[in-house]
Design an enzyme around this catalytic site. Structure first.
Site, PDB file in Angstrom:
ATOM      1  N   ASP A 151       0.714  -1.264  -0.092  1.00 60.45           N
ATOM      2  CA  ASP A 151       0.245   0.068  -0.004  1.00 60.45           C
ATOM      3  C   ASP A 151       0.822   1.326   0.109  1.00 60.45           C
ATOM      4  O   ASP A 151       2.076   1.175   0.229  1.00 60.45           O
ATOM      5  CB  ASP A 151      -0.962   0.027   0.892  1.00 60.45           C
ATOM      6  CG  ASP A 151      -0.397  -0.010   2.549  1.00 60.45           C
ATOM      7  OD1 ASP A 151       0.767   0.206   2.677  1.00 60.45           O
ATOM      8  OD2 ASP A 151      -0.968  -0.384   3.456  1.00 60.45           O
ATOM      9  N   ILE A 152       0.147   2.453  -0.302  1.00 55.11           N
ATOM     10  CA  ILE A 152       0.860   3.578  -0.338  1.00 55.11           C
ATOM     11  C   ILE A 152       1.325   4.280   0.961  1.00 55.11           C
ATOM     12  O   ILE A 152       0.154   4.177   1.691  1.00 55.11           O
ATOM     13  CB  ILE A 152       0.175   4.549  -1.304  1.00 55.11           C
ATOM     14  CG1 ILE A 152      -0.045   4.343  -2.654  1.00 55.11           C
ATOM     15  CG2 ILE A 152       1.048   5.893  -1.337  1.00 55.11           C
ATOM     16  CD1 ILE A 152      -0.852   4.842  -3.594  1.00 55.11           C
ATOM     17  N   GLU A 194      -5.907   2.223  -0.641  1.00 52.87           N
ATOM     18  CA  GLU A 194      -4.441   2.462  -1.417  1.00 52.87           C
ATOM     19  C   GLU A 194      -3.740   1.235  -1.296  1.00 52.87           C
ATOM     20  O   GLU A 194      -2.483   1.051  -1.372  1.00 52.87           O
ATOM     21  CB  GLU A 194      -3.734   3.465  -0.634  1.00 52.87           C
ATOM     22  CG  GLU A 194      -3.490   3.017   0.632  1.00 52.87           C
ATOM     23  CD  GLU A 194      -4.457   3.553   1.840  1.00 52.87           C
ATOM     24  OE1 GLU A 194      -4.185   3.773   3.080  1.00 52.87           O
ATOM     25  OE2 GLU A 194      -5.680   3.425   1.503  1.00 52.87           O
TER      26      GLU A 194
END
Length: 281
Positions: A151-152, A194
């Site tokens: 994920d970001i 995300e």
């Protein structure tokens, strides 16, 4: 109608149409040719198929009439034959138009159900369906399979600072960049927000870790520009390998644990989980 049945139906209806027109010299009977023609378009609903079938059908009518009734084919019969061919072509094209349009709508709806509307990649539902098929296949062929979950980092901060449009831009561009790096048989999925998953069939944990590190560096070095401002983006990645007999939930849980470790130990890194031990780059 099953796959083989429709081929039998097309062949049978074509033969019946030819037999009827052999014994009865009536141009309007060639309208029966619409039955196999429409069935073919139903099987392959494309404009290419429609045009080819239409042209071949018209040629078949002319050749058959010449061979069947060449001795007593009058001028009036030829006119009726041409008119019948034109009328049949029009009807066929109208039916084909609606069939092609319907097929495209069905495909689009299917894509909506299995893809993420923002990024265009697959969604969680597709992944679940795919995993149901790939796990037994991998076990049967004794192939390794690696799962990358990432994920970001600090994505909420990006949204809060630059706005949700900026966040959407980051997601879309990141997906485009990563898609250029994956193999054609790898499965790239947005599972929510995300968070993303890349499933690597026939790929060892060692190669999966190297690929994950390449993704991490690629995202870190990509310039994300929104309204003239560069947004620095990094990702945290967890990697694990499928173990024979493992259920889907446990497989994902291992990748999630590795991802959690990556985020808890500084982010912007790759952590992999081998059985119960976690390692990081």
């Amino acid at each position: 109608m099953g796959g083989k049945s429709i081929y039998v139906f097309i062949f049978t209806s074509l033969i019946v149409t030819l037999v009827i027109n052999y014994y009865f010299s009536l141009p309007s009977l060639w309208m029966l040719l619409l039955i196999p023609a429409v069935a073919i378009v139903f099987l392959s609903p494309t404009w290419k198929t429609t045009i080819v079938v239409g042209i071949l059908g018209f040629i078949l009518i002319i050749l058959s009439e010449f061979l069947f009734h060449q001795r007593h084919l009058l001028y009036q019969d030829i006119v009726y034959l041409i008119m019948t061919g034109i009328l049949e072509w029009i009807i066929f094209m109208v039916i084909a138009f609606f069939q092609i349009k319907t097929a495209r709508v069905v495909i689009k709806l299917g894509n909506f159900a299995l893809t993420d509307p923002l990024t265009g990649i697959y969604n969680r539902r597709y992944l679940e369906l795919y995993m149901e098929k790939i796990i037994p296949l991998s076990e049967k062929k004794e192939q390794t399979m690696t799962l990358i979950m990432f994920d970001i980092d600090h994505f909420k901060k990006i949204n809060d600072t630059y706005g949700h449009h900026a966040g959407d831009m980051v997601l879309q561009k990141m997906v485009r960049v990563i898609k250029r790096a994956i193999r054609h048989n790898d499965v790239f999925v947005r599972i929510g927000g995300e968070e993303f998953v890349i499933l690597l069939p026939n790929c060892s944990l060692e190669h999966g870790i190297k690929f994950a590190e390449r993704i991490r560096k690629t995202v870190e070095n990509t310039k994300f520009i929104y309204k003239g401002i560069r947004i620095f983006v990094t990702v945290s990645i967890g990697v694990t390998e499928y173990t024979e007999g493992q259920d889907l939930e446990k497989f994902f849980e291992k990748a999630d644990q590795a991802l959690y470790q990556a985020k808890e130990t500084g982010r912007n890194k790759v952590v992999w989980l081998d059985n119960t031990m976690a390692f990081q780059n």
